[in-house]
Design a protein around this motif. Structure first.
Motif, PDB file in Angstrom:
ATOM      1  N   ALA A 434      66.416  73.287  67.291  1.00  0.00           N
ATOM      2  CA  ALA A 434      67.121  73.539  68.315  1.00  0.00           C
ATOM      3  C   ALA A 434      68.231  74.311  67.857  1.00  0.00           C
ATOM      4  O   ALA A 434      69.018  75.311  68.922  1.00  0.00           O
ATOM      5  CB  ALA A 434      67.534  72.226  69.102  1.00  0.00           C
ATOM      6  N   ASP A 436      68.371  77.055  66.171  1.00  0.00           N
ATOM      7  CA  ASP A 436      68.396  78.395  66.002  1.00  0.00           C
ATOM      8  C   ASP A 436      67.272  78.958  66.892  1.00  0.00           C
ATOM      9  O   ASP A 436      66.198  78.291  67.034  1.00  0.00           O
ATOM     10  CB  ASP A 436      67.646  78.515  64.369  1.00  0.00           C
ATOM     11  CG  ASP A 436      67.587  80.015  64.104  1.00  0.00           C
ATOM     12  OD1 ASP A 436      66.296  80.340  64.253  1.00  0.00           O
ATOM     13  OD2 ASP A 436      68.292  80.664  63.387  1.00  0.00           O
ATOM     14  N   PRO A 437      67.695  80.105  67.497  1.00  0.00           N
ATOM     15  CA  PRO A 437      66.975  80.474  68.647  1.00  0.00           C
ATOM     16  C   PRO A 437      65.556  81.051  67.935  1.00  0.00           C
ATOM     17  O   PRO A 437      64.360  80.777  68.710  1.00  0.00           O
ATOM     18  CB  PRO A 437      67.710  81.773  69.001  1.00  0.00           C
ATOM     19  CG  PRO A 437      69.080  81.345  68.895  1.00  0.00           C
ATOM     20  CD  PRO A 437      69.300  80.741  67.598  1.00  0.00           C
ATOM     21  N   GLY A 438      65.602  81.599  66.809  1.00  0.00           N
ATOM     22  CA  GLY A 438      64.187  82.117  66.241  1.00  0.00           C
ATOM     23  C   GLY A 438      63.171  80.779  66.051  1.00  0.00           C
ATOM     24  O   GLY A 438      61.949  81.096  66.114  1.00  0.00           O
ATOM     25  N   ARG A 440      63.318  78.173  67.607  1.00  0.00           N
ATOM     26  CA  ARG A 440      62.776  77.598  69.169  1.00  0.00           C
ATOM     27  C   ARG A 440      61.740  78.487  69.699  1.00  0.00           C
ATOM     28  O   ARG A 440      60.908  77.930  70.016  1.00  0.00           O
ATOM     29  CB  ARG A 440      64.027  77.686  70.141  1.00  0.00           C
ATOM     30  CG  ARG A 440      64.973  76.729  69.833  1.00  0.00           C
ATOM     31  CD  ARG A 440      65.996  76.418  70.956  1.00  0.00           C
ATOM     32  NE  ARG A 440      66.611  77.793  71.535  1.00  0.00           N
ATOM     33  CZ  ARG A 440      67.771  77.999  71.329  1.00  0.00           C
ATOM     34  NH1 ARG A 440      68.403  77.360  70.199  1.00  0.00           N
ATOM     35  NH2 ARG A 440      68.345  79.068  71.786  1.00  0.00           N
ATOM     36  N   ARG A 441      61.623  79.829  69.277  1.00  0.00           N
ATOM     37  CA  ARG A 441      60.792  80.589  69.818  1.00  0.00           C
ATOM     38  C   ARG A 441      59.342  80.498  69.002  1.00  0.00           C
ATOM     39  O   ARG A 441      58.479  80.454  69.578  1.00  0.00           O
ATOM     40  CB  ARG A 441      61.060  82.078  69.518  1.00  0.00           C
ATOM     41  CG  ARG A 441      62.240  82.538  70.770  1.00  0.00           C
ATOM     42  CD  ARG A 441      62.268  83.950  70.776  1.00  0.00           C
ATOM     43  NE  ARG A 441      63.077  84.472  69.789  1.00  0.00           N
ATOM     44  CZ  ARG A 441      64.152  84.817  69.316  1.00  0.00           C
ATOM     45  NH1 ARG A 441      64.922  84.459  70.425  1.00  0.00           N
ATOM     46  NH2 ARG A 441      64.713  84.960  68.364  1.00  0.00           N
ATOM     47  N   TRP A 669      63.462  73.980  74.637  1.00  0.00           N
ATOM     48  CA  TRP A 669      63.463  75.437  73.633  1.00  0.00           C
ATOM     49  C   TRP A 669      62.793  76.195  74.061  1.00  0.00           C
ATOM     50  O   TRP A 669      63.098  77.458  73.841  1.00  0.00           O
ATOM     51  CB  TRP A 669      62.850  75.003  72.342  1.00  0.00           C
ATOM     52  CG  TRP A 669      63.318  73.516  71.805  1.00  0.00           C
ATOM     53  CD1 TRP A 669      64.340  72.934  72.060  1.00  0.00           C
ATOM     54  CD2 TRP A 669      62.609  72.724  70.808  1.00  0.00           C
ATOM     55  NE1 TRP A 669      64.688  71.852  71.343  1.00  0.00           N
ATOM     56  CE2 TRP A 669      63.603  71.730  70.404  1.00  0.00           C
ATOM     57  CE3 TRP A 669      61.532  72.933  70.107  1.00  0.00           C
ATOM     58  CZ2 TRP A 669      63.194  70.750  69.637  1.00  0.00           C
ATOM     59  CZ3 TRP A 669      61.086  71.962  69.301  1.00  0.00           C
ATOM     60  CH2 TRP A 669      62.013  70.784  68.764  1.00  0.00           C
ATOM     61  N   ARG A 670      61.797  76.217  74.894  1.00  0.00           N
ATOM     62  CA  ARG A 670      60.895  77.312  75.186  1.00  0.00           C
ATOM     63  C   ARG A 670      61.415  78.420  76.086  1.00  0.00           C
ATOM     64  O   ARG A 670      62.035  78.116  77.268  1.00  0.00           O
ATOM     65  CB  ARG A 670      59.517  76.695  75.726  1.00  0.00           C
ATOM     66  CG  ARG A 670      58.892  75.791  74.884  1.00  0.00           C
ATOM     67  CD  ARG A 670      57.518  74.979  75.490  1.00  0.00           C
ATOM     68  NE  ARG A 670      56.313  75.966  75.361  1.00  0.00           N
ATOM     69  CZ  ARG A 670      55.565  76.475  76.040  1.00  0.00           C
ATOM     70  NH1 ARG A 670      55.683  75.904  77.465  1.00  0.00           N
ATOM     71  NH2 ARG A 670      54.836  77.167  75.923  1.00  0.00           N
ATOM     72  N   ASP A 671      61.457  79.417  75.703  1.00  0.00           N
ATOM     73  CA  ASP A 671      62.012  80.727  76.363  1.00  0.00           C
ATOM     74  C   ASP A 671      60.995  81.339  77.702  1.00  0.00           C
ATOM     75  O   ASP A 671      61.424  81.834  78.314  1.00  0.00           O
ATOM     76  CB  ASP A 671      62.211  82.029  75.494  1.00  0.00           C
ATOM     77  CG  ASP A 671      63.359  81.547  74.430  1.00  0.00           C
ATOM     78  OD1 ASP A 671      63.183  82.058  73.353  1.00  0.00           O
ATOM     79  OD2 ASP A 671      64.304  80.569  74.884  1.00  0.00           O
TER      80      ASP A 671
END
Length: 778
Positions: A434, A436-438, A440-441, A669-671
């Motif tokens: 959680a 780091d956005p990368g 999470r993707r 997390w999921r965008d």
């Protein structure tokens, strides 16, 4: 199940309707001669018997000509119609007094000075020079292109004796015509020396058309008038034909007949005798009496014909009866087998809901639910193979995760570089992702599988882990894959790469499928009954097809449709709609548990007496939800019943060790959202149901060099129907009447009808009388 019934109906109609159309076309072609390019719709004769033994014949013809083409595909028009007759000194010495009229156009044709060959004229030349003319000619050596043209008549040379023959052709030239549905003509001529005078009677056998005729005729009618003074009491007559016919006497003692459905090769002969004292100057004479011998001969022919027809009719009735009985038996067997299979594939016990684990393994439960569940999403006994294999594999893999033989984490294996996933705390990993956005993707793109150390060296721990046969087989497969990858931690992308050129991979995968099969057989919950409804349905369909074809060939298409069509339709339908497996007596309990658990999970949020035990069982509920193909719905039911599972902090504190932890934890997390296929289980934010199956080469289709190509995506109508039916019913009723025994008291007894009264219809017998006509066109 409903879908299979619809498909079965569609397939049955697709097969049966064209077949019925073909049989109907055969029937119409046989009965009405539609298959022939040239046919007579009707042919009417008006005949006067002249005192000197001649016949004055008037024909009214309704001709049908269909379009025809030459070898180059060009339309070849009709230009010439003709009739050929045989002159014989024993029954016909000549033809004269000819006239031809086109009734349709109202044109009287003129006699042609010479014959003409149609193919040497263009259409315009033919219409200008040859159309609207008739000719009479002798056919030389059977040729159809060379004639000796007569001067309005043809005859045998004087003094010819014996049975010397000469074929003559009476033809008329019509304007070039590509096709015509109806064109009517009236033709008149006199046939010379047809009758023979005996001491008691004068006799003749007239043959309007013989076996050489290839032009079908819809209906033939005729009226024959005897010389003046001859009535019913001093004339006798018989009609020879093998087709349905009627014969009657006119008020003045003449003859009237009607013959239906004349086909190529059929003949029609009229035999008549009348008082010789009412004649004059008959050229051909014989000594002695003839009437008694003629009656005896006709009686014998009639008797033999009736006996043959009776035997044939009885054989047909026996065949039809046997066919009907066999059809009823096979159709009843097929219907009973289908209905029984569906009834026996249902659970019939008292269990409505079941809250505990079933006694079946996840793989076995995935197969059993496809048999017993007839509701929405149920297999109805015939779940799609890919759907079932997907559920077996997914549920077994989740079961391994619950039993701690493996672990499943979101994202690629590279994301956890340097972390010992066999010992890592899920809550800590969740915070790691959680942060780091990368990451999470990346968590939504694939899944990482960890083969736990105790599984790799699991011989002392097998009993402790409590793995089933199918779970052991899948774990073995994952271990072999980890060896090909070179690490017990690998993601689905690495799995696909490892399987890309694995030519022997299907053997390892086969061990898992074999284990699932063996495990299910040992459960003894169901047995196959498909052979019953498939065999009975196929036999009924084959019987129906053979009945249709056989009756069409022998000329009884209507019977074929009545007897064969129902058997064919029912057989085809039943051969596709039964349940392949039924629940055994010992399997009822297990089936009830699986079906009850499925209902309980689907209705979970409706229960008010849920307790901590339900949540404790939820890992296993997720396993069996994947086996039943209801993972998405069960996930929603749990969230409605326990809203706290959507709270990350509550999950970290209370459920981090559960299998469903990553499913709910990753939602934050999921965008972007993926549309999941029905029946998949998302663990770690990805679909377990699709990932492993695709990594294994698209399910159970084998692992090989092309396996990766199957993967991809994120991880975890004719004629007159009334006439045809009427004719068909006539065939049936006539067959029944023909099969009946002859009664000596019956007014329709053959002895009375063949005595010369000209009643009771025609019958087969001698042919080859005066004329032996054959018709045609060019």
């Amino acid at each position: 199940m409903r879908k299979r019934f619809i498909v079965a109906i569609i397939v049955s109609l697709v097969v049966v309707l064209p077949m019925s159309f073909v049989v109907g076309a055969i029937a119409v072609a046989q009965r009405f001669g539609i298959a022939s390019p040239l046919s007579y719709r009707s042919l009417d004769y008006d005949v006067r018997v002249v005192g000197n033994g001649d016949l004055e014949v008037t024909q009214t013809i309704d001709v049908r000509m269909t379009e025809r083409k030459d070898d180059n595909g060009k339309v070849r028009p009709w230009k010439q119609l003709y009739q050929q007759y045989r002159l014989k000194s024993s029954n016909l010495t000549g033809i004269s007094d000819i006239s031809v009229k086109n009734i349709t156009e109202g044109i009287d044709y003129e006699e042609s000075a010479k014959s003409a060959i149609p193919d040497v004229y263009s259409d315009s030349e033919w219409n200008a020079e040859q159309a609207n003319h008739w000719y009479i000619a002798k056919v030389n050596g059977g040729a159809t292109t060379s004639y000796e043209v007569g001067d309005g008549e043809v005859s045998l040379p004087q003094g010819v004796q014996g049975d010397d023959e000469q074929t003559v052709e009476l033809g008329w030239n019509i304007p070039a015509t590509a096709s015509a549905d109806s064109m009517r003509f009236r033709i008149r001529f006199t046939m010379h020396d047809v009758a023979t005078a005996w001491d008691d009677v004068a006799t003749f056998q007239w043959e309007p058309f013989g076996k050489e005729n290839q032009v079908p005729i819809g209906t033939v009618t005729g009226t024959v008038r005897f010389p003046a003074g001859v009535g019913k009491t001093d004339s006798w007559a018989w009609l020879h034909t093998e087709r349905e016919s009627t014969t009657t006497r006119t008020a003045g003692g003449g003859l009237e007949f009607t013959v239906h459905d004349v086909r190529s090769g059929d003949y029609l002969d009229l035999v008549a005798a009348y008082d010789v004292h009412k004649t004059r100057n008959i050229a051909r004479t014989r000594s002695g009496d003839r009437l008694d011998a003629l009656k005896h001969s006709e009686d014998e022919q009639r008797r033999q014909w009736e006996e043959n027809k009776r035997n044939a009719a009885r054989a047909r009735l026996i065949y039809w009866t046997i066919t009907l009985i066999m059809g009823v038996i096979l159709c009843a067997w097929a219907i009973i087998a289908v209905v029984s299979s569906h009834l026996r594939s249902r659970y019939r016990g008292p269990i409505e809901y079941w809250r505990d684990k079933p006694s079946a393994s996840p793989a076995a439960a995935a197969r059993l639910i496809g048999i017993v569940d007839h509701g929405k999403g149920g297999g109805g006994g015939r779940a799609p193979a890919m759907s079932r294999s997907n559920r077996e594999l997914t549920a077994t893999m989740l079961s391994l995760a619950v039993k701690k033989a493996i672990a499943i984490f979101p994202g690629p294996a590279s994301m956890y570089y340097g972390i010992d996933l066999s010992e890592a705390a899920p809550a800590s990993l969740s915070r790691f992702v959680a942060a780091d956005p990368g990451r999470r993707r990346a968590a939504g793109t694939t899944s990482t599988i960890v083969v736990m150390p105790q599984s790799i060296d699991r011989i002392p721990n097998t009993t402790q882990m409590g793995l089933t046969q199918s779970e052991n087989a899948l774990l073995d497969l994952l271990i072999v894959i980890s060896q090909r990858v070179g690490c017990p931690v690998f993601d689905l992308n690495q799995m696909r790469e490892a399987c890309r050129d694995w030519k022997d991979g299907y053997i390892e995968l086969g061990r898992f499928t074999d284990a699932c099969d063996t495990e299910y057989r040992r459960l003894g919950a169901s047995k196959s009954v498909s052979w019953q409804w498939i065999l009975s349905g196929v036999l009924a369909a084959v019987l129906g097809f053979v009945t249709l074809l056989a009756n069409a060939i022998i000329g009884y298409s209507a019977v074929g449709l009545l007897l064969g069509l129902p058997a064919l339709t029912i057989g085809l339908f039943c051969s596709m709609t039964g349940a392949t497996h039924v629940i055994t007596r010992q399997g009822q309990e297990t089936a009830g548990q699986c079906l009850g658990l499925k209902r309980y999970m689907e209705d979970f949020s409706d229960f008010t007496d849920r307790g901590a035990a339900d949540l404790a069982l939820w890992d296993w509920y997720m396993v069996y939800a994947a086996a039943f193909g209801i993972s998405d719905k069960v996930k929603r039911e749990l969230a409605k019943a326990y809203p706290e599972v959507t709270d990350p902090e509550w999950l970290d504190r209370n459920a981090s060790d559960s299998t469903f932890y990553w499913d709910y934890r990753a939602d934050r997390w999921r965008d972007e959202r993926y549309d999941e296929p029905h029946g998949t289980m998302r663990v770690g934010g990805v679909s377990v149901g699709s990932g492993p199956v695709q990594a294994f080469g698209g399910g159970f289709h084998g692992i090989g060099p092309n396996a990766v190509q199957n993967g991809g995506g994120p991880g975890f109508g004719l004629g007159d129907l009334g006439s045809q039916l009427s004719a068909g019913m006539s065939d049936i009723t006539s067959t029944i009447h023909e099969a009946a025994p002859v009664s000596s008291d019956s007014g329709s007894d053959w002895s009375s009808s063949s005595s010369g009264s000209f009643s009771g219809g025609g019958f087969g017998g001698s042919s080859g009388g005066s004329g032996g006509g054959s018709f045609g066109g060019r």
